[in-house]
Design an enzyme around this catalytic site. Sequence first.
Site, mmCIF file in Angstrom:
data_model
loop_
_atom_site.group_PDB
_atom_site.id
_atom_site.type_symbol
_atom_site.label_atom_id
_atom_site.label_comp_id
_atom_site.label_asym_id
_atom_site.label_seq_id
_atom_site.Cartn_x
_atom_site.Cartn_y
_atom_site.Cartn_z
ATOM 1 N N ASP A 34 0.848 -1.239 -0.091
ATOM 2 C CA ASP A 34 -0.014 0.104 -0.145
ATOM 3 C C ASP A 34 1.057 1.193 -0.039
ATOM 4 O O ASP A 34 0.256 2.327 -0.174
ATOM 5 C CB ASP A 34 -1.000 0.066 1.122
ATOM 6 N N SER A 35 2.126 1.104 0.066
ATOM 7 C CA SER A 35 2.892 2.311 -0.201
ATOM 8 C C SER A 35 3.000 2.831 -1.400
ATOM 9 O O SER A 35 3.305 4.016 -1.822
ATOM 10 C CB SER A 35 4.508 1.592 -0.176
ATOM 11 N N ASP A 73 -0.988 -6.497 -0.300
ATOM 12 C CA ASP A 73 -0.964 -5.368 1.005
ATOM 13 C C ASP A 73 -2.685 -5.092 1.374
ATOM 14 O O ASP A 73 -3.071 -4.334 0.488
ATOM 15 C CB ASP A 73 -0.161 -4.602 0.875
ATOM 16 N N GLU A 105 -0.955 -5.556 8.502
ATOM 17 C CA GLU A 105 -0.296 -4.796 9.808
ATOM 18 C C GLU A 105 -0.971 -5.099 11.046
ATOM 19 O O GLU A 105 -1.997 -5.061 11.272
ATOM 20 C CB GLU A 105 -0.118 -3.246 9.552
ATOM 21 N N GLU A 172 9.574 -4.095 10.493
ATOM 22 C CA GLU A 172 9.900 -2.726 9.931
ATOM 23 C C GLU A 172 10.210 -1.707 11.120
ATOM 24 O O GLU A 172 9.608 -1.755 12.060
ATOM 25 C CB GLU A 172 8.546 -2.019 9.262
HETATM 26 O O1 KIV Z 1 3.605 -1.128 1.700
HETATM 27 C C1 KIV Z 1 4.524 -1.439 1.809
HETATM 28 O O2 KIV Z 1 5.360 -1.264 0.804
HETATM 29 C C2 KIV Z 1 5.314 -2.533 2.929
HETATM 30 C C3 KIV Z 1 6.537 -2.637 3.026
HETATM 31 C C4 KIV Z 1 7.571 -1.327 2.987
HETATM 32 C C5 KIV Z 1 7.015 -3.608 3.969
HETATM 33 O O3 KIV Z 1 4.341 -2.655 3.870
#
Ligand code: KIV
Length: 284
Positions: A34-35, A73, A105, A172
């Site tokens: 989700d980044s 994610d 998460e 993280e």
């Molecule tokens: O959303 C993401 O890219 C992540 C990674 C940084 C682990 O959760």
Amino acid sequence: MAARSERITMATAYDATFARMLEAGGCDVLLVGDSLGMVVQGLDTTLPVTMDEMLYHCRAVARGARHAHLVGDMPFMSYQVSPEAALANAGRFLAEGGMHAIKLEGGVAVADSIRRIVAAGIPVMGHVGLTPQSVHAMGGFKVQGKSRAQAAQVLADARAVADAGAYALVLEGLPRELAASITAQLQIPTIGIGAGPECDGQVLVCYDLLGLNDERVPRFVKQYESFFERGVAAVQRYREEVRAGSFPAAAHCFGSGRDGDADTAAASGQDAAQTFGKGEPVRG
Ligand code: KIV
């Protein structure tokens, strides 16, 4: 891989081309993170990212990848409300997004949801420590587990995720010693980001590892390329040639003859069946 003491290489991917490139480079796991809200959409946090947006990018990555293990994610509020909602949304990542597993998460607070999802046959990757969806509760994107009490909480979260049936765990933003201790205590592999080298694998955001970010680079990131700078330089050359009239050159032009058109269309990556009229490639 962890059982064979082989370190796992994971990177984020958001589209088919990057998926092909990362896989060709040997990434074992591609995470549609989700980044993407921050690096693709230009948001300040990941919080506004929706299920539909995640699934769109998952499908693109699944079309580009051939061998890698694909993890989707779960975005903010797609699993926090109830284990039932978490299961329904997790299922969409596999059924509609082409993913092999999901990541979410949290620790103790999401253990029931992990149990429910795993029981339905969906592999779950956990994520503890600095959890970006809790940015406001953490008071910013800050390293976690620095105090003794915080470290104990992170360890309890990691244990809860593993006990609930997760097959792997992202650590993280943690002190190296804490991540090493968690890795040693868990049976499942840990994948670190800003958590030191003792984890069973590492993950980086692909825009960070390739240097596609022109802003401040966090300390835990290593840029293996400088694609942003190189991209700017390439675009400058393109602009100069357009302004000078030296692009397109003869080699980039279509001729008027039939054979010439077919050759040129194929050379530019267009399927001959995608041409019509006098051989002009279809774009759209
Ligand atoms: O959303 C993401 O890219 C992540 C990674 C940084 C682990 O959760």
